[in-house]
Design an enzyme around this catalytic site. Structure first.
Site, PDB file in Angstrom:
ATOM      1  N   GLU A   1     -30.059 -16.323  24.095  1.00  0.00           N
ATOM      2  CA  GLU A   1     -31.198 -16.587  24.979  1.00  0.00           C
ATOM      3  C   GLU A   1     -32.410 -16.090  24.222  1.00  0.00           C
ATOM      4  O   GLU A   1     -32.653 -14.887  24.113  1.00  0.00           O
ATOM      5  CB  GLU A   1     -31.008 -15.849  26.311  1.00  0.00           C
ATOM      6  CG  GLU A   1     -31.928 -16.346  27.402  1.00  0.00           C
ATOM      7  CD  GLU A   1     -33.117 -15.438  27.586  1.00  0.00           C
ATOM      8  OE1 GLU A   1     -34.209 -15.823  27.098  1.00  0.00           O
ATOM      9  OE2 GLU A   1     -32.989 -14.373  28.187  1.00  0.00           O
TER      10      GLU A   1
ATOM     11  N   CYS B   1     -39.471 -13.832  28.835  1.00  0.00           N
ATOM     12  CA  CYS B   1     -39.248 -15.045  28.047  1.00  0.00           C
ATOM     13  C   CYS B   1     -39.513 -16.312  28.842  1.00  0.00           C
ATOM     14  O   CYS B   1     -39.743 -17.374  28.258  1.00  0.00           O
ATOM     15  CB  CYS B   1     -37.834 -15.054  27.485  1.00  0.00           C
ATOM     16  SG  CYS B   1     -36.574 -14.796  28.745  1.00  0.00           S
TER      17      CYS B   1
END
Length: 483
Positions: A255, A289
């Site tokens: 990720e 993020c």
């Protein structure tokens, strides 16, 4: 830390094979809001990392052979303890990471939700039977845990990033080695304390704390006894780790970075879009993020949106996250704040217009003001880079086609958001955006039941949801003949 109700949650040693391990050197943990040293944690390294992997390997057979129901009960105990100690865990998190206390409480609940979700999904790892090509054969598919799982997680969500990986791994029957960010190890160690109290056996969940990121990362990604490696962090580091995992052909999930567009079409509810953009952009001081990175607004509503958005941003309060009423806490470090300021300065020199903020806040060196820039284009540093800070670049666009083109003009593909009330447009744009997650008329999209992950250089694999368990399982095909 003296305000904790349960002082036993304040741990300063790595947790390996059910024991707390000290080391000769120590790692200072500082409060980014004040610069104060709040803990000196034993600084583990390669030796302790190998010990943790060995412990996880030795515990794997015992843990994987427990019934799904047994694992589920122990994980449920862990979830209950996490929520029981939510206030203390949130205080630890805020002190080491900086986010406002209410946000920290939300993260504890969010992380615990993955432990709860996967405790329930442990009992739903179903196989298949497949029609065979001949009457004397039977085809059966079963799923089994991959083995030892190693993880490296970042400082921005020091509880939740571990919880959503460990939850899936333990539910599948895997054992786990966590290496939290050296800036924020205390949340991980508190989780280990509660895992032990929950009855999770020694060696099943291990936490190794140290600042030798390169050396420890190399061991975790190359060790032959690690079957699965999972990482949350930058794309640049992720590429290195993927390469290291290749030497033993590990199962990998990544990720990585993002550059999330937030699109506001002219048929949108502008007030709702403003609320959604604020939530998506300024949570954790923009250090997530999936934070909005670029705000794309259709040209005939850009003035209205910018005025309302600016008015909302002026109401955000910057300061120490332990103080009630604070909206935006510190950046993780002075270096991080300087990098954000550099992006703002370079973009203004390239033609962007500063509407609000644009400088360090009086709260301290690590604090940056919530900032708004207009007259931005996709080539400016503030738009082409992942900001990871409280800055909103606003870009105008002419039509739907251009909006999708601008949104997709990046190597990243983690999260995207857009606001529209046209059902046809909602389908077209949702399908046209090259992102793993899309928020439609919604600025906060993460939850345990939904698959979290990206496409392109934002990574691979999914966390959370029924799909998240698959990354920790191997599919085995059984062909039974002679029937």
């Amino acid at each position: 830390m003296d305000k904790l109700s349960d002082q036993q949650l304040f741990k300063q040693f790595s947790y390996i094979n059910g024991s707390w391990h000290s080391s000769e050197t120590q790692l200072e943990v500082t409060n980014p809001a004040t610069g104060e040293c709040i803990a000196r944690v034993s600084n583990s390294g390669i030796t302790e990392t190998n010990m943790a992997i060995k412990a996880a390997k030795n515990a794997f057979k015992m843990w994987s052979e427990k019934s799904a129901n047994e694992r589920a009960k122990l994980m449920r105990n862990w979830f209950d303890l996490l929520m029981q100690h939510q206030d203390d865990l949130a205080r630890i998190l805020t002190l080491e990471q900086g986010k406002p206390l209410n946000e920290a409480k939300g993260e504890i609940a969010y992380g615990a939700a993955f432990i709860e979700w996967f405790s329930e999904e442990a009992k739903r790892v179903y196989g298949d039977t497949i029609p065979a090509p001949a009457n004397d054969k039977r085809i059966v598919v079963i799923k089994q845990p991959v083995g030892v799982v190693a993880s490296i997680t970042p400082w921005n969500f020091p509880n939740a990033m571990i919880a959503r990986k460990a939850g899936a791994a333990l539910a599948a029957g895997c054992t786990f080695v966590a290496r939290p960010a050296s800036e924020t190890p205390l949340s991980a160690l508190a989780m280990a304390e509660l895992a032990e109290r929950a009855g999770i056996p020694a060696g099943v969940f291990n936490v190794v704390v140290g600042d030798d990121a390169k050396g420890m990362g190399k061991v975790l990604s190359e060790h032959p006894d690690v079957a699965k490696f999972t990482f949350t962090g930058s794309t640049a580091v992720g590429k290195i780790l993927i390469g290291q995992c290749a030497s033993t052909v590990k199962k990998v999930s990544m990720e990585l970075g993002g550059n999330a567009p937030f699109i506001v079409f002219d048929d949108a509810d502008i007030d709702a879009a403003v609320t959604g953009a604020i939530a998506s952009k300024y949570r954790n001081a923009g250090q997530t993020c999936v934070c909005t990175n670029r705000i794309l607004v259709q040209q005939n509503v850009v003035t209205e949106f910018t005025e309302k958005y600016t008015q909302a941003v002026t109401k955000l309060n910057v300061g120490d996250g332990t103080i009630e009423g604070i909206s935006i806490g510190p950046m993780i470090s002075k270096k991080a704040a300087k990098q954000v300021d550099k992006l703002v300065d370079e973009s203004i020199k390239a033609g962007a217009k500063l509407v609000y903020g644009g400088k360090f806040d009086s709260a301290g060196d690590n604090f940056y003001q919530p900032t708004i820039l207009t007259h931005v284009n996709n080539d400016m540093p503030i738009a082409s880079n992942e900001i990871f800070g409280p800055v909103s670049p606003i870009i105008s666009f002419a039509d739907e086609h251009q909006a999708i083109q601008l949104a997709n003009d990046t190597e990243y593909g983690l999260a995207a958001y857009f606001y529209s009330r046209d059902i046809g447009r909602i389908w077209r744009v949702s399908e046209g955006l090259e992102y793993g997650m899309i928020g439609v008329n919604e600025g906060l999209i993460s939850n345990a039941a939904a698959p979290f992950g990206g496409v392109k250089q934002s990574g691979n694999g999914r966390e959370g949801s029924k799909y998240g368990l698959d990354d920790y399982l191997e599919i085995k095909y059984l062909c039974m003949g002679g029937i």
